[in-house]
Design an enzyme around this catalytic site. Structure first.
Site: not given
Ligand code: C6P
Length: 420
Positions: A133, A210, A213, A236, A376
């Site tokens: 991401h 990371d 997910q 999430k 993203c």
């Molecule tokens: N992915 C998606 O629709 P935040 O926004 O900081 O809570 O998470 C960022 C992020 C980082 N790593 C991974 C693997 C992610 O999936 C995400 C967030 C969302 O897929 C929003 S772009």
């Protein structure tokens, strides 16, 4: 004082009772009942989380770590209790190893600033992958441009898995950090950390995972993973937005520089200089999201009561069904690993001849919420040579009937655009 854990008595995994905890699932979009399949972007929250957050603001709200009055002491206790719950959830050795942040993005930036800027020098290598991401790409590019570190990528194979042979050549004596997703948000790929972490450790590198997910969907144990940093987001995993966490080994946090300066993160301040508070306060400058922490704590209570093995088993079953059901829709191409065991509950797809945004818009008229775009993860789109995909992502409250609603709606999209 403690907040009582809300009743979650859904054993064995009882989908109908679980769904009753999420009133939003009864919403209608137009005249159709909502089918919420955008859980990788953000999940919904159960009534238990909503109720305890309301209760916090109604009965206990105050700033923390500052007052001697009763409400401030109660709010501080609730905040620190939430930290202990989240530490237990990922099997941290100490509660202090949990730093509250706004989200995964802030957690990764905290490591880039607090650890990277202190310990990385020009020529040091940071290894990431092509399926990251943007949150796990951009902070390292910024550090590269500022400090002259070298950024290397483990390539993706056509099926969305990582090329582990290439990884063996990329990770080497100059590698100081492997920063890697545990599960791709764009493809669902589950990354074999059991293979990659030892490769990095063999060269004395640190490992950042990371977990945006993975933590919501898989059992995660930081001690068993043998990693150094884990970043994740509450929103999430049934918790509130604006709330996340960084777990890191205590010794590493202790050695790191603070990320932001301000109130609550200092021991002393004179006009000349300041000294830092101990971990975790050193990394939590300013008034934190106390209500958010309370909600995050209840969210992990909810997940723990269900059991993460049961959550994962439900999603594998659902994903397996969805792969077969969507695979039968004429014109649909599914990206990512072929089997449900190799992926999380994420299915990225395209419908021949129809732009993903049009797919998403027509699905919405059927009450079906999916995400469309690059998710993203633009390097993944570049590797797939597509501008965007449509993505359905599942969670513990989704059902096979909802997968059927998606498939039937997709068949109509195909007919509507004359593709099938
Ligand atoms: N992915 C998606 O629709 P935040 O926004 O900081 O809570 O998470 C960022 C992020 C980082 N790593 C991974 C693997 C992610 O999936 C995400 C967030 C969302 O897929 C929003 S772009």
């Amino acid at each position: 004082m403690t907040i009582t854990t809300p009743e979650v008595d859904h054993q064995p995994f009882d989908i109908e009772r679980i769904r009753r905890d999420f009133p939003i699932l009864k919403r209608e979009i137009g005249d159709r009942q909502l089918v919420y399949l955008d859980n990788a972007a953000t999940s919904q929250r159960p009534v238990q989380v909503l109720a305890e957050m309301t209760r916090f603001y109604r009965d206990h709200n105050a700033n923390i770590h500052r007052g001697v009055h009763t409400l401030s002491v109660e709010a501080t206790d609730l905040y620190e209790e939430a930290r202990r719950k989240i530490a237990r959830f990922v099997n941290a050795r100490r509660a202090e190893e949990i730093i509250f942040t706004r989200n995964t993005t802030e957690s990764i930036n905290l490591v880039a600033h607090g650890w990277g800027r202190k310990f990385l020098e020009a020529g040091d290598e940071v290894v990431i992958s092509e399926i990251e991401h943007h949150s796990n790409i951009v902070p390292w590019q910024m550090l590269r441009d500022e400090r002259g570190i070298v950024l290397k990528y483990i390539p993706m194979q056509p099926d969305g898995t990582l090329d582990l042979e290439a990884a063996r050549n990329i990770i080497g004596p100059k590698t100081k950090l492997l920063a890697i997703t545990a599960m791709s948000n764009a493809l669902g790929t589950i990354v074999p950390l059991d293979v990659l972490v030892p490769m990095a450790k063999e060269h004395g590198a640190k490992v950042l995972v990371d977990g945006a997910q993975s933590v919501p969907h898989l059992p995660v144990d930081v001690q068993a993973l043998d990693v150094d940093f884990l970043a994740f987001s509450a929103h999430k995993m049934l918790g509130p937005t604006g709330m996340g966490a960084l777990w890191a080994r205590y010794e590493i946090l202790d050695a790191m520089n603070p990320f932001m300066g301000g109130g609550d993160m200092i021991l002393t301040v004179t006009m000349e200089r300041s000294t830092w508070a101990d971990v975790p306060a050193k990394f939590e400058a300013g008034t934190p999201n106390v209500g958010g922490a309370v909600g995050f704590g209840v969210a992990v209570d909810y997940l723990s009561a269900l059991g993460m093995d049961a959550v994962r088993a439900h999603e594998v079953e659902l994903t397996d069904y969805a792969l077969r059901r969507l695979g039968d829709v004429p014109g649909v191409t599914i990206f990512g690993p072929p089997s449900a065991e190799e992926r999380g509950g994420v299915i990225s797809f395209e419908l021949e001849g129809v732009h993903p945004h049009d797919v998403g818009q027509v699905l919405d008229t059927h009450g079906v919420a999916v995400r469309t775009g690059h998710h993203c993860a633009q390097p993944v789109m570049a590797a797939l040579t597509v501008p965007a995909t449509a993505r359905a992502s599942f969670y513990l409250y989704n059902t096979p009937e909802e997968v059927d609603r998606l498939a039937v709606a997709l068949e109509e999209v195909a007919r509507f655009f004359g593709g099938a």
